[in-house]
Design an enzyme around this catalytic site. Structure first.
Site, PDB file in Angstrom:
ATOM      1  N   LYS A   1       1.453   4.176  13.708  1.00 54.92           N
ATOM      2  CA  LYS A   1       0.760   2.995  14.251  1.00 54.92           C
ATOM      3  C   LYS A   1      -0.407   2.287  13.282  1.00 54.92           C
ATOM      4  O   LYS A   1      -0.311   2.707  12.024  1.00 54.92           O
ATOM      5  CB  LYS A   1      -0.170   3.471  15.418  1.00 54.92           C
ATOM      6  N   THR A   2      -0.878   1.135  13.551  1.00 49.52           N
ATOM      7  CA  THR A   2      -1.647   0.360  12.733  1.00 49.52           C
ATOM      8  C   THR A   2      -2.861   1.213  12.259  1.00 49.52           C
ATOM      9  O   THR A   2      -3.382   0.768  11.180  1.00 49.52           O
ATOM     10  CB  THR A   2      -2.198  -1.072  13.481  1.00 49.52           C
TER      11      THR A   2
END
Length: 372
Positions: free
Chosen positions: A192-193
């Protein structure tokens, strides 16, 4: 096989910040700060501030964040929750696990909940809406929150893929993913980010009572101050080492999100003339997307994926089957036409901050060559 362009490459990020990670790891363990200590508390405070809410509760996955959110919200048997089928199965499973019924509606061109279908799906049993912010783009939360307020419904956001995405509201305020509903739920899975070293998650809220419930529910229902148990619950606590490592990454999150936007713009420049694909750039200027995934819709998707693999470009399909067709959801008579079409066409191209411009251009060039 050896790829010329990886879909994701955590080793690159680790190499760039290795000394900081090792120091955070050593500082934490040398103090014996294993569980529920300052590292977790500081990370929760910093995370809440970033999202723009009062409270954050660290857990061991995005699924666990949804679990404690639904429990704390009091959703259970006899209730219905409106959500989508174009999502990871956890978005739906957590509803089933409360004893409630998921009511699935279709998605729009941006892969997110088609808000025009919400009111058609309402029944006297509807208790909540679970919007899923996919690929780094928010659902139209202004519309969703208006419906929820008018109908007296709870909103729990599945923001697993959209940390940092924003929406400009009608009153001019800009709000972030996870800050609209009663609870916002994030995955901090490594891809994920903001990804940890394995599985992690966070649930956020402005409601102090809900925050306290979630804190207890992540720790077998125990209040660590009086050592009494108040709920039947799981052990979902985020450990201190993960929190310390994530806090290192938090310092770089803004620049990593900016880099994702740069990569997305480069893809748009390189691929805008390819008529056989649709790019994930949408006209509504209220939205600021963070491109957790760069998802195109492609003609002959499976052939394109195979060709890219042969050329050394790693891609991913999420997902090739609507979740209502999975074995655990049979039997049902659900058919959502937009979801069916999306599943036949979506393809995620490489997207992570450490991608070089040359790698992006190579991947885009191979897409152009396939359709030429």
């Amino acid at each position: 096989m050896e790829y010329k362009v990886r879909f994701a490459n955590p080793a690159k990020q680790y190499a760039e910040h290795r000394e900081e990670f090792i120091k955070a790891f050593d500082d934490t363990l040398s103090r014996g700060a294993i569980v529920n200590k300052e590292e977790l508390w500081r990370f929760e405070e910093e995370f809440a501030k970033f999202v723009g809410v009062k409270y954050a509760v660290g857990v061991n996955s995005g699924t666990s964040a949804l679990d404690v959110a639904f429990q704390a919200a009091g959703i259970g048997p006899g209730d219905e929750v409106i959500t989508v089928a174009h999502t990871f199965i956890a978005s739906i499973s957590v509803i089933y696990l409360t004893g409630a019924k998921p009511v699935l509606i279709d998605v729009g061109e941006d892969f997110n909940m088609d808000v025009s279908q919400i009111e058609k799906a309402l029944t006297p049993k509807t208790k909540a809406i679970e919007p899923v912010h996919l690929n780094g783009r928010l659902c139209d939360m202004e519309v969703i929150m208006e419906i929820a307020k008018r109908k007296g419904l709870i909103v729990i956001e599945d923001a697993a893929q959209s940390l940092g995405a924003t929406l400009k509201m009608g009153d001019g305020n800009v709000k972030s993913a996870g800050s609209f509903g009663l609870v916002g739920c994030f995955s901090l899975y490594w891809a994920k980010t903001l990804g940890g070293f394995g599985n992690n998650g966070m649930a956020v809220t402005d409601d102090p009572e809900i925050a306290q419930k979630m804190r207890l529910m992540r720790y077998n229902g125990e209040n660590r101050e009086d050592r009494k148990f108040y709920y039947h619950a799981h052990n979902f606590l985020m450990d201190n080492v993960h929190a310390a490592l994530l806090q290192v990454k938090m310092k770089y999150l803004a620049q990593w999100l900016a880099r994702r936007k740069e990569i997305a713009e480069l893809y748009r420049k390189e691929l805008s003339t390819v008529s056989q694909i649709r790019l994930p750039h949408f006209k509504d200027s209220r939205f600021s997307d963070v491109y957790t995934n760069y998802v195109i819709r492609a003609e002959r998707r499976d052939e394109l994926k195979q060709y890219l693999q042969e050329q050394g470009v790693e891609t991913l399909v999420s997902w090739d089957t609507p979740m209502y067709r999975q074995p655990l959801m049979q039997p049902n008579d659900i058919f959502l036409p937009a979801t069916e079409n999306v599943c036949k066409e979506v393809l995620s191209l490489p997207m992570y901050p450490e991608l070089t411009d040359e790698e992006v251009k190579y991947a885009a060039d191979q897409v152009r060559k396939f359709y030429s």
